[in-house]
Design a protein around this motif. Sequence first.
Motif, PDB file in Angstrom:
ATOM      1  N   PHE A  26      17.489 -66.441 -29.441  1.00 57.21           N
ATOM      2  CA  PHE A  26      16.771 -66.599 -30.699  1.00 57.21           C
ATOM      3  C   PHE A  26      17.817 -66.563 -31.813  1.00 57.21           C
ATOM      4  CE2 PHE A  26      14.467 -65.007 -34.368  1.00 57.21           C
ATOM      5  CZ  PHE A  26      13.287 -65.735 -34.321  1.00 57.21           C
ATOM      6  N   GLU A  28      18.900 -66.842 -35.975  1.00 56.62           N
ATOM      7  CA  GLU A  28      18.380 -66.572 -37.302  1.00 56.62           C
ATOM      8  C   GLU A  28      19.459 -66.909 -38.328  1.00 56.62           C
ATOM      9  OE1 GLU A  28      16.210 -62.895 -39.553  1.00 56.62           O
ATOM     10  OE2 GLU A  28      17.769 -62.379 -38.112  1.00 56.62           O
ATOM     11  N   LYS A  84      13.136 -63.024 -29.544  1.00 56.23           N
ATOM     12  CA  LYS A  84      12.536 -62.557 -30.799  1.00 56.23           C
ATOM     13  C   LYS A  84      12.300 -61.046 -30.774  1.00 56.23           C
ATOM     14  CE  LYS A  84       9.674 -63.222 -34.586  1.00 56.23           C
ATOM     15  NZ  LYS A  84       9.560 -61.850 -35.027  1.00 56.23           N
ATOM     16  N   ARG A  87      15.448 -59.298 -31.439  1.00 56.49           N
ATOM     17  CA  ARG A  87      15.769 -59.425 -32.862  1.00 56.49           C
ATOM     18  C   ARG A  87      15.069 -58.328 -33.658  1.00 56.49           C
ATOM     19  NH1 ARG A  87      13.301 -59.576 -37.701  1.00 56.49           N
ATOM     20  NH2 ARG A  87      14.351 -60.828 -39.218  1.00 56.49           N
ATOM     21  N   ASP A  88      13.780 -58.184 -33.430  1.00 58.19           N
ATOM     22  CA  ASP A  88      13.003 -57.180 -34.158  1.00 58.19           C
ATOM     23  C   ASP A  88      13.519 -55.767 -33.899  1.00 58.19           C
ATOM     24  OD1 ASP A  88      11.502 -59.330 -35.055  1.00 58.19           O
ATOM     25  OD2 ASP A  88       9.829 -58.956 -33.668  1.00 58.19           O
TER      26      ASP A  88
END
Length: 103
Positions: A26, A28, A84, A87-88
């Motif tokens: 993922f 960003e 994801k 990432r969080d």
Amino acid sequence: MKKLLFIALMLSGATTSFAQQADTRFYEMRTYWPAAGKMDNMLARFRNHTTKLFTKHGMTNIGYWVPQRKPDSVLVYILAYPNKEARDASWKAFSADPEWQKV
């Protein structure tokens, strides 16, 4: 002609093997616009602290850019994570890190 066909087949096989190993990370992209006169401070903070803390919390630093024109106007960077959810979790841990809060 046979040599050219062999090369084409080799390239075709290489492409297939790459396709089987697709990158599922993922990504960003983040953009920061520092206050006037603060770019040098922000870049020093990233260089001396932030990138290391990103790595500590499972983020992969892909790249950092400033424009050639008006280099003090914006910082753009890209981070990567396994997915994801990672990432969080990384951002949650990063935000709570006492070292980051001190910086």
